[in-house]
Design an enzyme around this catalytic site. Structure first.
Site, PDB file in Angstrom:
ATOM      1  CB  SER A   1      50.734  62.970   4.065  1.00  0.00           C
ATOM      2  OG  SER A   1      49.491  62.342   3.904  1.00  0.00           O
TER       3      SER A   1
ATOM      4  CG  LEU B   1      31.567  71.168  -7.252  1.00  0.00           C
ATOM      5  CD1 LEU B   1      31.463  69.711  -6.797  1.00  0.00           C
ATOM      6  CD2 LEU B   1      30.183  71.788  -7.297  1.00  0.00           C
TER       7      LEU B   1
ATOM      8  CG  HIS C   1      35.858  60.268  -0.244  1.00  0.00           C
ATOM      9  ND1 HIS C   1      35.602  61.600   0.019  1.00  0.00           N
ATOM     10  CD2 HIS C   1      35.063  59.555   0.590  1.00  0.00           C
ATOM     11  CE1 HIS C   1      34.692  61.673   0.979  1.00  0.00           C
ATOM     12  NE2 HIS C   1      34.339  60.450   1.340  1.00  0.00           N
TER      13      HIS C   1
HETATM   14  C1  GRF Z   1      43.095  62.313   2.450  1.00  0.00           C
HETATM   15  O1  GRF Z   1      42.591  61.552   3.504  1.00  0.00           O
HETATM   16  C2  GRF Z   1      42.226  62.210   1.241  1.00  0.00           C
HETATM   17  O2  GRF Z   1      41.488  61.041   1.181  1.00  0.00           O
HETATM   18  C3  GRF Z   1      41.290  63.373   1.387  1.00  0.00           C
HETATM   19  O3  GRF Z   1      42.042  64.373   2.005  1.00  0.00           O
HETATM   20  C4  GRF Z   1      43.080  63.794   2.774  1.00  0.00           C
HETATM   21  C5  GRF Z   1      44.350  64.475   2.409  1.00  0.00           C
HETATM   22  O4  GRF Z   1      45.396  64.072   3.241  1.00  0.00           O
HETATM   23  N1  GRF Z   1      40.704  63.747   0.124  1.00  0.00           N
HETATM   24  P1  GRF Z   1      46.853  64.622   3.049  1.00  0.00           P
HETATM   25  O5  GRF Z   1      46.754  66.134   3.066  1.00  0.00           O
HETATM   26  O6  GRF Z   1      47.351  64.124   1.738  1.00  0.00           O
HETATM   27  O7  GRF Z   1      47.629  64.091   4.202  1.00  0.00           O
END
Ligand code: GRF
Length: 186
Positions: free
Chosen positions: A13, A85, A102
């Protein structure tokens, strides 16, 4: 024309939101390319619909320096739901060019294994009054690079994992493209 590379292996998303944000600003002409390590991830379908190239990679490929030839010289590299990583050869080659998002207020709830629902579950378990997002430069350790932006939201008594995830995604979709725009215009 600038070039942005996105690494994403989840629903995608954020990747979609970033791409559409820049499409709404045609004066900023940007070419996008997505890399994923999961052919079943939602991001693959989203890229198909958006007609954006989505390239499947495996860990050996990612960990080998020859991967740099494939990536070339993008203006920015974005990790948006990417769990591996990043190897040191890659981090060193792209100093201050790789950013990650994050779903918590780092240094809280970061590090290996802290992703997705696990993060929100910990926030709820600790009865935190606030949570949020962190966007940071990527270094050789999980979630430890220099912080570029944090945004917060309240955690209410009746919040659950799903509602927190929604609130956090909303913050991500609002702030991530704005910060990216600033970085590529710098
Ligand atoms: C997000 O919540 C981001 O913070 C984390 O992974 C999730 C990815 O969400 N690193 P999406 O796949 O972009 O909906």
């Amino acid at each position: 024309m600038k070039r942005i590379v996105i690494f994403a292996s989840g629903s995608g998303s954020n990747a979609e939101n970033i791409i559409e944000y820049f499409w709404r600003r045609p004066s900023l002409s940007i070419q996008f390319e997505v890399y994923t390590n999961n052919e079943k991830a939602g991001v693959v379908d989203r890229c198909r619909k958006l007609h954006i190239p989505c390239i499947l990679i495996d860990k050996d490929q990612f960990n080998d320096k020859s991967f740099l030839e494939m990536i070339g010289n993008p203006d920015l590299i974005i990790l948006a739901g990417f769990l591996w990583l990043v190897p040191s050869y890659f981090v060193n080659h792209f100093t201050d060019k790789i950013i990650n998002i994050h779903p918590a207020l780092l240094p809280l709830y970061g590090g290996k294994g802290m992703y997705g629902d696990k993060v929100h579950q910990s926030v709820l378990k600790n009865k935190d009054l606030q949570t949020g997002i962190t966007i940071h430069f990527v270094n050789e350790k999980y979630d430890e690079g220099k912080i570029l932006l944090q945004a917060r939201c309240d955690v209410n008594e009746n919040d659950d994992i799903e509602s927190l995830s929604k609130k956090v995604h909303k913050l991500e979709h609002t702030y991530f493209p704005i910060l990216i725009e600033q970085l590529i215009n710098d």
